[in-house]
Design a protein around this motif. Structure first.
Motif, PDB file in Angstrom:
ATOM      1  N   ARG A 176      28.650  39.953  45.293  1.00  0.00           N
ATOM      2  CA  ARG A 176      29.499  40.846  46.089  1.00  0.00           C
ATOM      3  C   ARG A 176      28.915  42.260  46.155  1.00  0.00           C
ATOM      4  NH1 ARG A 176      35.803  40.182  45.000  1.00  0.00           N
ATOM      5  NH2 ARG A 176      35.746  41.214  47.041  1.00  0.00           N
ATOM      6  N   LEU A 177      28.209  42.666  45.102  1.00  0.00           N
ATOM      7  CA  LEU A 177      27.574  43.982  45.147  1.00  0.00           C
ATOM      8  C   LEU A 177      26.410  44.023  46.129  1.00  0.00           C
ATOM      9  CD1 LEU A 177      27.485  45.001  41.373  1.00  0.00           C
ATOM     10  CD2 LEU A 177      28.974  45.920  43.147  1.00  0.00           C
ATOM     11  N   SER A 178      25.774  42.878  46.379  1.00  0.00           N
ATOM     12  CA  SER A 178      24.638  42.842  47.299  1.00  0.00           C
ATOM     13  C   SER A 178      25.059  42.899  48.760  1.00  0.00           C
ATOM     14  CB  SER A 178      23.815  41.573  47.053  1.00  0.00           C
ATOM     15  OG  SER A 178      24.595  40.414  47.351  1.00  0.00           O
ATOM     16  N   LEU A 179      26.358  42.708  49.041  1.00  0.00           N
ATOM     17  CA  LEU A 179      26.849  42.726  50.417  1.00  0.00           C
ATOM     18  C   LEU A 179      27.315  44.120  50.797  1.00  0.00           C
ATOM     19  CD1 LEU A 179      28.939  39.416  50.392  1.00  0.00           C
ATOM     20  CD2 LEU A 179      26.600  39.733  51.206  1.00  0.00           C
ATOM     21  N   PRO A 180      27.319  44.436  52.073  1.00  0.00           N
ATOM     22  CA  PRO A 180      27.848  45.738  52.518  1.00  0.00           C
ATOM     23  C   PRO A 180      29.325  45.879  52.188  1.00  0.00           C
ATOM     24  CG  PRO A 180      26.525  44.715  54.246  1.00  0.00           C
ATOM     25  CD  PRO A 180      26.710  43.678  53.189  1.00  0.00           C
ATOM     26  N   VAL A 181      29.756  47.089  51.981  1.00  0.00           N
ATOM     27  CA  VAL A 181      31.157  47.355  51.664  1.00  0.00           C
ATOM     28  C   VAL A 181      32.023  46.986  52.861  1.00  0.00           C
ATOM     29  CG1 VAL A 181      32.829  49.142  51.062  1.00  0.00           C
ATOM     30  CG2 VAL A 181      30.548  49.183  50.060  1.00  0.00           C
ATOM     31  N   ARG A 230      36.046  46.145  48.955  1.00  0.00           N
ATOM     32  CA  ARG A 230      36.780  46.816  50.020  1.00  0.00           C
ATOM     33  C   ARG A 230      36.396  48.280  50.182  1.00  0.00           C
ATOM     34  NH1 ARG A 230      43.005  44.593  49.249  1.00  0.00           N
ATOM     35  NH2 ARG A 230      42.509  42.361  49.326  1.00  0.00           N
ATOM     36  N   SER A 231      36.029  48.943  49.106  1.00  0.00           N
ATOM     37  CA  SER A 231      35.761  50.377  49.176  1.00  0.00           C
ATOM     38  C   SER A 231      34.603  50.741  48.243  1.00  0.00           C
ATOM     39  CB  SER A 231      37.017  51.176  48.790  1.00  0.00           C
ATOM     40  OG  SER A 231      37.395  50.883  47.449  1.00  0.00           O
ATOM     41  N   ARG A 232      34.089  51.948  48.421  1.00  0.00           N
ATOM     42  CA  ARG A 232      33.035  52.419  47.562  1.00  0.00           C
ATOM     43  C   ARG A 232      33.524  52.607  46.133  1.00  0.00           C
ATOM     44  NH1 ARG A 232      27.962  51.921  48.580  1.00  0.00           N
ATOM     45  NH2 ARG A 232      27.635  53.662  47.128  1.00  0.00           N
TER      46      ARG A 232
END
Length: 541
Positions: free
Chosen positions: A117-122, A135-137
């Motif tokens: 999940r960290l490798s995907l865009p927010v 969902r958010s930064r």
């Protein structure tokens, strides 16, 4: 279908390998209770020392060290008590190792999910098979910190695993932590201390075939007399020859008492455990023994009379009866239970629901089909994120406890249990069966449809219903149905039944009547004394 994993074949679940029965030790005198506590406390101290020695040995432990541990304990107890203590320590160490391995798997699953999940865009959305981005930064940053925490924790646990180090608390980790939360638990310090001492006592002895009544350490005669072999330092408390203490009260096993009596009379091994329930102020005696594995019923024989498909949920069992062809029969069944409250209450609820389910299966001579569930990897909070209600729902389903109870109780009633792969049963059941099973007086739920899907998979049929007929007037133009009845099965796939007598269209028209009515040639009055009624579709493979 692309992207779907291959489902495993159904199999007959083997029966239990052991039996455990429990009864209450009634009419104990104060002296009896005093002796039981002293013996339990003394042996509990020896068990704690031996467990510490076993954990310190780690992976280097061998049979010579086992014999050395037993020789150290024998002068302070007896050879048989020493054997029971060392075996219990070894089993507890092995259980801690299995829990340690499961913890490693859980940490690895959480790390893999967070890394993905960290490798995907927010804000990127996920799919059914893989979660999306955070969902958010702010959440992304918090999970990145948690990833480092889990990785560090995994390194420590893996180092313990490779070194053979385990962490065990005699008496239970949960009860140990309760000491720091007495107000929330509703206990006072003396009450907790009493319960802690009761859990740390050691009063269990393994059986030995060929010895008198199957156990020389804790002996129970067929007429219910209980006697204990006292350890050497407590031999002065004996009230019978050979350093034995005989309890005043007599015991009797209401459940499986005949089987226990047969084993005791034949001097076959029976293990016993004496335990005090400080909350109720009662003493209990538990008898256990092993049984030979029963011959498994062939899967084809289990399918002869049909199947009872069962869908396991957090608060009920949804079931539906199916015939041998996979057709749902009758109305859906629901067996509810409440898993809130104490452990005893939850266990009683599960047993009550299962016995009603099994009695229905026994009346109709049905085998029980259930999913081979394992939610150990599904309850992690990293997999479902903020879906706390869904995580609690999965965690609340009593998979292991219900499965063990079902197999044990079904074996007593002679009912076969068939386990199936749980893949897509709820989804496909709702897709193919929920709407067809809904009537004006009955609304089928998603769980009812899943029970039908489970039963059809156990019978060897596909979950989907029969497909629609070919689009043209002849089946040879577009091909046969993809799911058809077996060859020779009567139904609408076969020819029409032969009706004796002239065919309707072969009878010559009545000329006089035709001239009198002046019916136009475009209208034809076709009547017949015979009417062919199409049989309902058989929902078969």
């Amino acid at each position: 279908m692309g992207g779907l994993r291959e489902t495993a074949a159904p199999f007959v679940v083997p029966g239990p390998s052991g039996v455990a029965i429990r009864t209450r030790l009634k009419h104990l005198s104060r002296e009896d209770e005093m002796v039981l506590r002293q013996v339990g406390d003394h042996l509990g101290t020896l068990a704690a020392r031996d467990l510490k020695t076993r954990c310190a040995a780690g992976l280097e432990h061998d049979s010579e060290q086992w014999a050395q541990r037993k020789s150290i304990l024998t002068p302070e107890s007896s050879s048989r008590w020493a054997g029971s203590v060392t075996k219990a320590s070894h089993d507890q160490w092995a259980l801690a190792r299995r829990g340690q391995h499961a913890h490693i798997k859980s940490l690895q699953a959480g790390i893999a999910t967070i890394s993905h999940r960290l490798s995907l865009p927010v804000g990127e959305k996920g799919s059914r098979r893989a979660p999306g981005g955070y969902r958010s930064r702010r959440e992304w940053h918090a999970k990145s910190r948690r990833l480092h925490l889990l990785q560090e924790r995994l390194e420590r646990v893996r180092a313990d695993w490779e070194a053979g180090r385990v962490r065990v608390a005699r008496g239970g980790k949960r009860l140990l932590n309760t000491r720091h939360h007495l107000q929330q638990a509703g206990l006072s310090e003396p009450e907790w201390r009493e319960r802690w001492q009761a859990e740390r006592r050691f009063l269990q002895a393994d059986g030995e075939s060929g010895k008198r009544f199957g156990n020389e350490t804790v002996r129970v005669t067929p007429d219910g007399e209980v006697s204990i072999k006292l350890p050497a330092p407590l031999a002065h408390l004996a009230n019978a020859p050979h350093s034995r203490y005989v309890l005043v009260g007599r015991v009797s096993f209401a459940y499986r008492g005949e089987r226990w009596g047969d084993r005791v009379s034949a001097n076959r091994a029976v293990a016993y455990r004496i335990h005090e329930d400080t909350t109720r102020g009662r003493w209990y005696l538990t008898a256990t023994w092993t049984i030979p594995p029963a011959l498994a019923v062939p899967l084809a024989a289990a399918r002869v009379h049909g199947m009872l498909g069962v869908d396991t949920n957090a608060d009920h069992l949804a079931a539906w009866r199916l015939d041998a062809h996979g057709n749902p029969i009758g109305a859906p069944l629901r067996f509810g239970y409440d898993l809130s409250g104490t452990t005893t209450h939850r266990d009683a609820q599960v047993r009550h629901a299962l016995i009603r389910l099994l009695h229905f299966a026994a009346r109709h001579r049905l085998a029980v089909a259930i999913e081979d569930l394992d939610f150990t990897a599904e309850t992690t909070r990293e997999k479902h994120g903020r879906r706390t209600r869904f995580r609690k729902l999965i965690s609340g389903i009593p998979t292991s406890r219900l499965r063990a109870r079902l197999v044990s109780m079904a074996a007593e009633l002679g009912i076969t249990v068939v386990a199936v792969d749980p893949a897509y049963t709820s989804r496909w059941g709702a897709q193919h069966w929920q709407k067809p099973l809904t009537t004006t007086t009955r609304k089928a739920t998603r769980h009812d449809a899943a029970a039908v899907a489970i039963g059809r998979r156990a019978l060897g049929h596909p979950i989907r219903r029969r497909t629609a007929p070919p689009p043209h007037d002849r089946s040879d133009r577009a091909g046969h149905r993809t799911v058809q009845a077996r060859p020779g099965t009567p139904g609408c796939e076969g020819p029409r039944p032969r009706i004796p007598g002239p065919r309707t269209r072969s009878v010559p028209p009545d000329a006089e009547r035709k001239r009198a009515t002046r019916t136009p040639n475009t209208v034809r009055d076709v009547r017949s004394d015979h009417e062919w009624v199409q049989d309902p579709l058989l929902l078969t493979e």
